[in-house]
Design an enzyme around this catalytic site. Structure first.
Site, PDB file in Angstrom:
ATOM      1  N   THR B  23       0.869  -1.186   0.000  1.00  0.00           N
ATOM      2  CA  THR B  23       0.000   0.000   0.000  1.00  0.00           C
ATOM      3  C   THR B  23       0.896   1.223   0.000  1.00  0.00           C
ATOM      4  O   THR B  23       1.987   1.207   0.570  1.00  0.00           O
ATOM      5  CB  THR B  23      -1.013  -0.016   1.152  1.00  0.00           C
ATOM      6  OG1 THR B  23      -2.078   0.892   0.831  1.00  0.00           O
ATOM      7  CG2 THR B  23      -0.397   0.397   2.485  1.00  0.00           C
ATOM      8  N   CYS B  29      -3.474   7.873   7.682  1.00  0.00           N
ATOM      9  CA  CYS B  29      -4.055   6.531   7.616  1.00  0.00           C
ATOM     10  C   CYS B  29      -3.074   5.537   8.253  1.00  0.00           C
ATOM     11  O   CYS B  29      -1.898   5.845   8.434  1.00  0.00           O
ATOM     12  CB  CYS B  29      -4.295   6.125   6.166  1.00  0.00           C
ATOM     13  SG  CYS B  29      -5.646   7.008   5.360  1.00  0.00           S
ATOM     14  N   HIS B  46      -5.613  -0.873   4.849  1.00  0.00           N
ATOM     15  CA  HIS B  46      -5.246   0.556   4.836  1.00  0.00           C
ATOM     16  C   HIS B  46      -6.471   1.316   5.357  1.00  0.00           C
ATOM     17  O   HIS B  46      -7.386   1.620   4.592  1.00  0.00           O
ATOM     18  CB  HIS B  46      -4.886   0.939   3.398  1.00  0.00           C
ATOM     19  CG  HIS B  46      -4.447   2.355   3.200  1.00  0.00           C
ATOM     20  ND1 HIS B  46      -3.507   2.689   2.244  1.00  0.00           N
ATOM     21  CD2 HIS B  46      -4.793   3.514   3.791  1.00  0.00           C
ATOM     22  CE1 HIS B  46      -3.318   4.008   2.262  1.00  0.00           C
ATOM     23  NE2 HIS B  46      -4.103   4.533   3.189  1.00  0.00           N
TER      24      HIS B  46
END
Lengths: 204, 161
Positions: B23, B29, B46
């Site tokens: 990711t 995040c 994520h």
């Protein structure tokens, strides 16, 4: 709450008009600041799924310098002004009155000058938005960061994701040919403020 | 070698050795990486928000720390994983613009990290490594051959977890 995916073309055009008027203000402000003729593209108003926002502007891992401001007052939302590192160095050369190509690292003074540019751009756009809607809008102080675009925008996405699945984005692209400066200016109103904007423009 | 499996924002994927899952560009995040060392099965989520309480739109379990972890465990079990041999690594939760608070969440990166830890504790999964907080963006890759996690950032280069 307004459903972003159902915004009509007519409403998007009204939002684009905010961009148009903002752009003409920003154009003047930026050209004066840099003492160069800065070209600003025809603004776009678009609705983008939140998880696709980074791809929309060149990809999550693109390295950028960004200036972020919050809109507060009767209309709230986010403003992000970002550009490549090369443009940031060139901006620093021009703003700090150094010969072209001198800046290799952005020191604190350079960062302040770049933040100030963001404030001026945001101010000119918000003045336009405020005049059109007859609402009071106060920009926050500017914040500076240099990192991957995806990382810079994710807290804006997070913020919007509390109430929406899409972002309505008014986008201006600016460039200057002599020094090859280019960058993007994004205005992302909160969903509840978008409703306020559309209502005050008479297209709610 | 196939391309790594990509995980977007508010997204999760599970797979098994010899695959890799990646990711990109985490800011506030958080990436939650689960790995079953006995069966060489793992997952990566994520997440954007701490819990479903923070959003009106709750249909996507990968969006929240508290729903992403149980969802990943279910998916990993389907591939043959057993919870007893699963451990976790967490990455991200930065504050990209110093002192910017997102109301009513405050320091959202920190809140996401705390929520990930609480959700993992609830499932009795040990966190064996973390690279959280700070002020820089991170990209993450897990190698499901051995559970090794590579974190890349502009400021610190490569950090192996």
């Amino acid at each position: 709450m307004i459903d972003l995916i159902n915004l009509t073309l007519f409403q998007l055009d009204a939002l684009k008009e905010i961009g148009n008027i903002g752009a003409s203000h920003a154009d003047t402000a930026l050209s004066e600041l840099l003492r160069k003729k800065v070209w600003i593209s025809v603004p776009e108003a678009k609705v983008v799924p939140l998880d696709e926002v980074p791809q929309e502007f060149g990809g999550a891992e693109k390295m950028v310098v960004g200036v972020y401001l919050q809109m507060q007052g009767q209309i709230s939302g986010n403003i992000l002004f970002f550009f490549s590192q090369e443009t940031a160095m060139t901006l620093a050369d021009i703003l700090m009155k150094r010969p072209a190509g001198t800046t290799k690292v952005l020191n604190e003074m350079d960062q302040s000058a770049i933040k100030e540019t963001g404030t001026i751009l945001a101010g000119s756009c918000l003045t336009a938005l405020s005049a059109l809607t007859n609402k009071e809008i106060i920009p926050s102080i500017p914040y500076y960061a240099m990192d991957m675009l995806g990382a810079l925008v994710d807290f804006i996405i997070i913020n919007l994701s509390q109430n929406a699945e899409y972002a309505m984005i008014i986008q201006l692209e600016f460039s200057e040919s002599e020094y090859k400066i280019d960058g993007s200016f994004l205005l992302l109103p909160d969903p509840q403020s978008l409703e306020v904007i559309l209502t005050s423009l008479g297209v709610g | 070698m196939d391309d790594p499996i990509k995980v977007g924002i508010a997204d999760l994927k599970v797979s098994a050795a010899p695959n890799k899952i990646v990711t990109n560009a985490l800011g506030s995040c958080v990436a939650i990486v689960l790995y079953d060392v006995a069966h060489r099965i793992g997952g990566l989520a994520h997440i954007m928000l701490p819990t479903t309480a923070f959003s009106k739109i709750r249909s996507n379990p990968a969006k929240f720390a508290d729903t992403a972890i149980p969802e990943m465990l279910i998916m990993m079990k389907r591939l043959g994983a057993t919870k007893a041999t699963v451990s976790a690594k967490i990455i991200g939760g930065a504050q990209m613009f110093a002192n910017v608070l997102v109301e009513p969440l405050g320091n959202i990166g920190l809140r996401n990290v705390q929520a990930a830890k609480e959700a993992l504790a609830k499932e009795s999964i040990n966190i064996i490594a973390e690279d959280t907080g700070g002020d820089c963006g991170k990209s993450v890759e897990i190698d499901l051959n051995n559970g090794g996690v590579t974190v890349r950032s502009i400021k610190y280069g490569i950090n192996k977890l």
